[in-house]
Design an enzyme around this catalytic site. Structure first.
Site, mmCIF file in Angstrom:
data_model
loop_
_atom_site.group_PDB
_atom_site.id
_atom_site.type_symbol
_atom_site.label_atom_id
_atom_site.label_comp_id
_atom_site.label_asym_id
_atom_site.label_seq_id
_atom_site.Cartn_x
_atom_site.Cartn_y
_atom_site.Cartn_z
ATOM 1 N N GLY A 66 11.968 104.904 -50.528
ATOM 2 C CA GLY A 66 12.802 104.066 -49.701
ATOM 3 C C GLY A 66 12.273 104.130 -48.298
ATOM 4 O O GLY A 66 11.228 104.733 -48.056
ATOM 5 N N SER A 93 -14.603 73.782 -56.493
ATOM 6 C CA SER A 93 -15.358 75.052 -56.525
ATOM 7 C C SER A 93 -15.673 75.582 -55.126
ATOM 8 O O SER A 93 -16.812 75.559 -54.691
ATOM 9 C CB SER A 93 -16.635 74.920 -57.365
ATOM 10 O OG SER A 93 -17.314 73.710 -57.137
ATOM 11 N N GLY A 142 -17.122 70.174 -53.201
ATOM 12 C CA GLY A 142 -16.630 69.511 -51.994
ATOM 13 C C GLY A 142 -15.119 69.493 -51.989
ATOM 14 O O GLY A 142 -14.473 69.790 -53.007
ATOM 15 N N GLY A 152 -14.898 62.577 -52.497
ATOM 16 C CA GLY A 152 -15.615 61.523 -53.214
ATOM 17 C C GLY A 152 -16.435 62.020 -54.397
ATOM 18 O O GLY A 152 -17.224 61.276 -54.963
ATOM 19 N N SER A 179 -11.164 68.341 -51.836
ATOM 20 C CA SER A 179 -10.387 67.337 -52.550
ATOM 21 C C SER A 179 -10.423 66.049 -51.727
ATOM 22 O O SER A 179 -10.228 66.071 -50.513
ATOM 23 C CB SER A 179 -8.947 67.832 -52.710
ATOM 24 O OG SER A 179 -8.161 66.833 -53.312
ATOM 25 N N SER A 214 15.521 112.724 -48.550
ATOM 26 C CA SER A 214 15.541 114.180 -48.572
ATOM 27 C C SER A 214 16.972 114.692 -48.711
ATOM 28 O O SER A 214 17.222 115.683 -49.399
ATOM 29 C CB SER A 214 14.897 114.733 -47.301
ATOM 30 O OG SER A 214 13.542 114.351 -47.243
ATOM 31 N N VAL A 226 12.206 104.870 -44.071
ATOM 32 C CA VAL A 226 12.477 106.025 -43.220
ATOM 33 C C VAL A 226 13.985 106.121 -42.969
ATOM 34 O O VAL A 226 14.647 105.122 -42.751
ATOM 35 C CB VAL A 226 11.752 105.869 -41.866
ATOM 36 C CG1 VAL A 226 11.997 107.079 -40.982
ATOM 37 C CG2 VAL A 226 10.275 105.662 -42.086
#
Lengths: 303, 637
Positions: free
Chosen positions: B33, B543, B469, B474, B471, B40, B35
């Site tokens: 969890g 790509s 290339g 071409g 989107s 503890s 600080v």
């Protein structure tokens, strides 16, 4: 066992410890096992024998003798070494011996430092051990709770609590640079109760000092000290008297406080321990010096 | 609880009690969890309530608790567990501490792990050996960034059972609405983290509410209390029912008459008479004995440390893994994994490390860092390095093959660490997702009719023409023109189009970086098969990554491969936006869109560059077609 789907708690701990022992044997050139003759050491030795059976334990067993151990401890040690065909190495700090260091004249702090901490360092250097196996448990003391199972030490045997290697799964990083070493604690995850129940379940032999017997003792500020040999220094007016006592931890006899008890066998000890309301290390006088003292000792190279 | 166990001096009672002690199960859990959430304090409370705090400890605790926040008992429980002196001064836990307590039903090993941001690695360490995690939340603060971070790491390390402890509920007046709000938010966040069980419990570690017994302050809460829940939850991961994995740890050779293989059964069951296979050599052998100091066993189950004796002389050494035939682990020198980086020194692809998994230790290299996952938002982004406490997805190559399993199917044989070769520091911890190059286990079938024969029948030379290339640049338009032209001349060509392939072959893939990498890998393999069949293959994919295009070129092998870069500026593509995708990406509706929030790595040495902003599609196609003759594509053979 054949049909069981999982192991009991004790069997799981046993397997984990055996795996750690084997990892040490396979990964280090010169391992050594610390042997203090106490109940934890007895469990450690038992596990080591199991890990390598039918081979003999493939590394030496090292005892740091302060010359002030209970005589019975030494006899027990030598018998175990014979019985289990152990390569036992005993080291006494020759400088301390020459200087006549003893708990009566020099007090527990100096005696422990010279005859135990320095002696250990001497022995480890002399043996050029790259891995020293010890019986420390995480439940013993607060700073131990964070100790790794494979705990890296630099060439001075010092421990850096800020630079510990993360330890994941059961994959142990055992790599060392020249001169460095590893402390390995196969029973890290055991509690005191686990140790006792395992001793009971496996029928492991432990020194008779753990059992209540009539022993010659003197009482000093609430602590019962056994008069084990004629080197004992009586205070004016002190005499030894016979009492039923036993010891919860074994070390140098002038520094080991016994407790009044009638627990003369294992079940009674376990029962008594379960009902007791003081922690195990209280009987060891070296810890009460200052807060965080164990941590300081570890950084200095003490186990 | 132990101390109050009914012990009498009668041996039978004691034996019974001891039998109960030795037969108890074990639960390992961790607490995590942010600080000051009170981890503890909670562990201190568990120890206190289990009556494991002894009188001398209690006295020194009361002394140390002055000037601190204490409960009714007058004790600051966190003092019990904050071990190191430095921590006590800073008031925060900085390392993993292990604690032990037990009840009549179970033994518990607790890993107390730090909440401070820079110590994520310690949490991963604690999680690696835990069956269950308690995620603590401060009721006043709710779900925080670090709550998410820790939960993600639990998920990564594969912790399957989670208790959400909403702590300090006393400080919000035991308000049901506060608890319900936090629970709802956390459940929504944790939905995809793969936890098998998730229980939310409102507690006060300081006051003891809902720890052992129901809290009088919260009649509205009807669920289980923390300790009873921990005592009964079923976490037994059925490692015993998984396939056998026996990593050989140590060769046991006391004399010439005995040769055994010592190790711990990682998963499954091994029986005398079983045929086992050695992962590296694939050689079989039969188990003749299972040796322990307590006598030989008929069978050994997951978790048992034993020594196996086999019926024949086979070459086995430390690091070998034994399994049953037909259920063998992967054996490969390449795999994909996720890692938590634990060092100040960054992780670099190309650097040599040591890799340890089980008892195998081999030199290894990170071959590709695919992306890092933001542990706060769970978003993935490309990465060149991996820094301390970061989580990354990467591929690793080892110098020689190793035996392993996917971490999801085997938590012991699928985990590894990387070690620095100079300092020997443990740098990172990883879980294996899957092996790569599985094909190496198959032999290559060769046929008499080969590519040349097939190409000759078609009167052409096969090739792969790879368009890359943005989107809208071409690519598809030009590819279409080229295919038409080839077809008109009697050539056999085929277009692999990004959109189209994603409707079929790759419809299972998304748009994260790793999915895009896989997308390209598959297309590269398909293109290669088609070229083998004698076709001219035109690939039209965005790509965007150099590495994957390089991979495609490598896959192509000796097939002619031409990279065609349609270099149309982003502004032009975005203005065209033929599918309306840029607009959606700008609105944040599409993630990881190339050019917007995902990079495009322009080719360094393309065979040809086409300029979509200044040339018409016809001009581009014409220029490309004439070039293709230069590559020797058009000739009738």
């Amino acid at each position: 066992m054949t049909d069981a789907k999982s192991l009991s708690h004790l069997k799981a701990l046993e397997s984990e410890s055996i795996e750690i022992f084997r990892e040490v044997a396979a990964s280090f050139e010169r391992p050594v096992m610390m042997y203090s003759i106490g109940k934890d050491s007895s469990v450690l030795l038992h596990l080591a024998r199991k890990a390598f059976y039918p081979s003999r334990v493939p590394f030496p067993i090292l005892h740091i003798d302060t010359t002030w151990k209970f005589r019975e401890m030494i006899a027990f040690r030598d018998r175990m070494a014979r019985q289990h065909d152990l390569n036992l190495i005993v080291h006494i700090n020759p400088d301390g011996l020459k200087a006549g260091i003893n708990p009566f004249d020099h007090g527990s702090a100096v005696h422990t430092d010279v005859m135990k901490t320095q002696a250990l360092r001497q022995a480890l250097n002399a043996g050029r051990y790259d891995a020293a196996i010890g019986g420390a448990r995480r439940d013993e003391e607060k700073s131990r709770a964070k100790e790794r199972i494979f705990s890296h030490r630099n060439a001075q045997h010092a421990w850096d609590p800020k630079n510990q290697r993360p330890e994941l799964w059961r994959i142990f990083n055992t790599r060392l640079a020249p001169g460095e070493s590893m402390r390995v604690f196969p029973i890290s995850n055991w509690t005191e109760l686990d140790v006792w129940t395992y001793i009971y379940a496996e029928g492991i032999e432990i020194p008779d000092l753990y059992f209540a017997r009539k022993r010659p003792v003197v009482e000093r500020s609430g602590t019962l000290i056994m008069v084990d040999d004629d080197r004992f220094r009586f205070e004016p007016g002190e005499t030894a008297r016979e009492e039923m006592v036993r010891f919860r931890t074994l070390g140098c006899y002038p520094l080991s406080g016994g407790i009044r008890s009638t627990a003369a066998d294992l079940p009674s000890i376990i029962m008594e321990m379960q009902a007791s309301r003081t922690s195990e290390r209280e009987g060891r006088l070296i810890d009460s010096d200052s807060v965080g003292s164990m941590e300081k000792k570890k950084q200095e190279g003490y186990f | 609880m132990n101390a109050s166990a009914p012990i009498r001096s009668a041996d039978t009672d004691l034996d019974l009690w001891l039998a109960q002690q030795t037969g108890k199960g074990l639960l390992r859990f961790l607490t995590c969890g942010s600080v000051d959430d009170g981890k503890s304090t909670l562990i201190g409370r568990l120890l206190y309530d289990s009556q494991l705090i002894l009188d001398d400890q209690l006295a020194s605790l009361r002394k140390e608790s002055k000037n601190r926040t204490v409960g009714d008992e007058g004790i600051d429980f966190s003092l019990l567990v904050d071990g190191l002196a430095a921590e006590r001064e800073q008031g925060i836990t900085i390392d993993v501490a292990y604690r032990f307590f037990s009840t009549d039903k179970r033994k518990f090993i607790v890993a107390d792990t730090p909440g401070h941001e820079q110590y994520t690695r310690n949490m991963a360490t604690g999680a690696s050996n835990a069956d269950l995690a308690i995620v603590l939340i401060d009721a006043r603060k709710g779900v925080l960034t670090q709550t998410r971070r820790h939960s993600f790491i639990l998920s990564l390390i594969g912790v399957k059972h989670v208790v959400l402890a909403v702590n300090k509920i006393d400080l919000v007046g035991y308000d049901e609405a506060v608890f319900a709000g936090i629970e709802t938010e956390y459940r929504a966040f944790a939905r995809d983290l793969g936890f098998e069980t998730l229980a939310a419990i409102p507690v006060s570690a300081l006051k003891g509410d809902n720890i052992l017994a129901p809290s009088a302050q919260m009649p509205w809460y009807t669920g289980p209390q923390l300790v009873p829940y921990l005592e009964t939850i079923e976490v037994a991961s059925d490692r015993t029912s998984q396939p056998l994995r026996f990593p050989v740890q140590w060769v046991n050779r006391p004399n010439l008459d005995f040769r055994g293989f010592s190790g711990t059964v990682a998963s499954g069951v091994v029986k005398v008479g079983d045929e086992v296979l050695i992962a590296a050599s694939r050689k079989p052998a039969v188990v003749t004995r299972i040796v322990t100091m307590d006598g030989d066993l008929e069978a050994a189950i997951a978790g048992q440390a034993v020594t196996l004796v086999l019926d024949r002389e086979v070459d086995i050494s430390r690091g070998d893994v034994l399994s049953h035939p037909g259920q063998t682990p992967e054996y490969s020198n390449q795999f994909q994994a996720r890692m938590v980086w634990m060092s100040d020194e960054s992780a670099f692809p190309g650097r040599s490390y040591l890799l340890k998994t089980g008892s195998q230790l081999v030199p290894a290299t990170i071959t590709d860092l695919k992306f890092r996952t933001n542990v706060n938002t769970l978003e993935q982004s490309p990465a060149k390095t991996l820094e301390l406490n970061e989580v990354g997805t990467l591929t690793i190559a080892t110098d020689k093959p190793i035996a392993f399993d996917a971490y999801a199917s085997n938590g012991l044989t699928g985990a590894f660490i990387l070690i620095d070769r100079i300092s020997n520091a443990t740098l990172g911890a990883g879980v294996i997702d899957f092996g790569l190059r599985r094909a190496q286990n198959l032999s290559w079938q060769s046929f008499d009719v080969n590519r040349d024969v097939r190409a000759r029948m078609k009167g052409q030379k096969p090739a792969i023409v790879w368009f890359t290339g943005l989107s809208g640049s071409g690519k598809s338009t030009v590819a279409n023109l080229i295919e038409k032209r080839l077809a008109a001349e009697g050539r056999h060509a085929y277009i692999l189009d990004g959109d189209n392939v994603r409707h079929g072959l790759n419809k299972d893939l998304g748009f994260t970086e790793d999915a895009r990498v896989e997308n390209i890998r598959r297309v590269a393999e398909v293109a290669r098969l088609m070229a083998d069949a004698g076709l001219i293959v035109i690939v039209s994919f965005i790509s965007p990554f150099r590495n994957e295009r390089r991979l495609a070129r490598e896959v192509a092998g000796d097939v002619t491969f031409a990279e065609v870069y349609v270099d149309t500026p982003l502004a032009v593509c975005e203005a065209r936006d033929p599918k309306g995708l840029y607009a959606r990406a700008r609105r944040g509706e599409i993630k990881n869109f190339t050019g917007i929030d995902s990079p495009f790595e322009a080719p360094e040495h393309p065979e040809i560059v086409l300029h979509g902003a200044t040339e018409t599609p016809e001009q581009m196609a014409e220029r490309l077609y004439s070039q293709m003759f230069g590559w020797g594509l058009g000739y009738s053979i």
